[in-house]
Design an enzyme around this catalytic site. Structure first.
Site, PDB file in Angstrom:
ATOM      1  N   VAL A  12       0.875  -1.168   0.000  1.00 36.65           N
ATOM      2  CA  VAL A  12       0.000   0.000   0.000  1.00 36.65           C
ATOM      3  C   VAL A  12       0.912   1.218   0.000  1.00 36.65           C
ATOM      4  O   VAL A  12       2.083   1.138   0.363  1.00 36.65           O
ATOM      5  CB  VAL A  12      -0.968   0.028   1.201  1.00 36.65           C
ATOM      6  CG1 VAL A  12      -2.017  -1.062   1.080  1.00 36.65           C
ATOM      7  CG2 VAL A  12      -0.232  -0.076   2.517  1.00 36.65           C
ATOM      8  N   SER A  13       0.369   2.359  -0.411  1.00 36.84           N
ATOM      9  CA  SER A  13       1.199   3.554  -0.573  1.00 36.84           C
ATOM     10  C   SER A  13       1.495   4.295   0.723  1.00 36.84           C
ATOM     11  O   SER A  13       2.455   5.044   0.799  1.00 36.84           O
ATOM     12  CB  SER A  13       0.534   4.520  -1.552  1.00 36.84           C
ATOM     13  OG  SER A  13       0.429   3.902  -2.809  1.00 36.84           O
TER      14      SER A  13
END
Length: 195
Positions: A12-13
């Site tokens: 995930v970012s």
């Protein structure tokens, strides 16, 4: 007899994003999770994952854009892992890149083409997002909209802080406590007077 592992890679970012929906129904022996941008392949858990994988293992990834956001990195990672004898499954796209050299050549060619097309779209999408973000920031600045967190002190209170700091009787720490701000913010306020 060697035992092979089903390994998951999740990305995930940011730390605020949830990883739970990725590979939810896949039985994994080990999982590597990065909370970083996918703009390059220099991610600690991705590197650890690649180092961990052995011949015969299968790497499970939720979708192509979780593994890489640019086509060159995507191709290099898949090629590197296949050369190690590791197969890769992208669950969302339902693509499998088998390390088995005896696999159906036509199917492998179609999957490679699909990977390249989807990888190019992921890279294009990232470029569009960055361009839209830059345009939004430029438009906001042109309209005089201030970006970032709102000021912690009103303009009136800033003038009072400047006035108090101009007298030698008040120390900056006491003023900061009085207005609920930090001493570094007081120095920033005073810097605007000198500018």
């Amino acid at each position: 007899m060697a035992s092979f592992q089903n390994v998951g890679y999740i990305r995930v970012s940011s730390f605020g994003q949830n990883t739970e929906r990725q590979l939810l129904d896949v039985k994994l022996d080990k999982t590597f999770t990065d909370k970083l941008s996918g703009q390059n392949a220099d991610r600690p858990q991705l590197i650890a994952c690649i180092d961990h994988l052995r011949e015969g293992d299968v790497l499970h990834v939720h979708s192509i854009d979780r593994l890489a956001r640019n086509l060159l990195d995507l191709q290099n990672i898949v090629k590197q892992l296949n050369a190690k004898g590791v197969s890769i499954i992208f669950h969302k796209e339902q693509l499998e890149f088998n390390a088995n050299k005896d696999a159906d050549n036509m199917k492998a060619s179609m999957q490679t083409l699909t990977l390249q097309l989807l990888g190019a779209f992921a890279q294009f999408e990232r470029s569009l997002i960055k361009n839209r973000q830059a345009e939004g920031i430029a438009n906001a600045k042109a309209k005089g909209i201030r970006l970032g967190a709102p000021s912690k002190i009103s303009e009136v209170d800033k003038l009072e802080v400047i006035k108090l700091c101009s007298t030698k009787k008040h120390d900056k720490k006491a003023i900061a406590l009085q207005y609920g701000i930090s001493v570094p913010l007081i120095y920033k306020i005073l810097a605007t007077v000198d500018a």
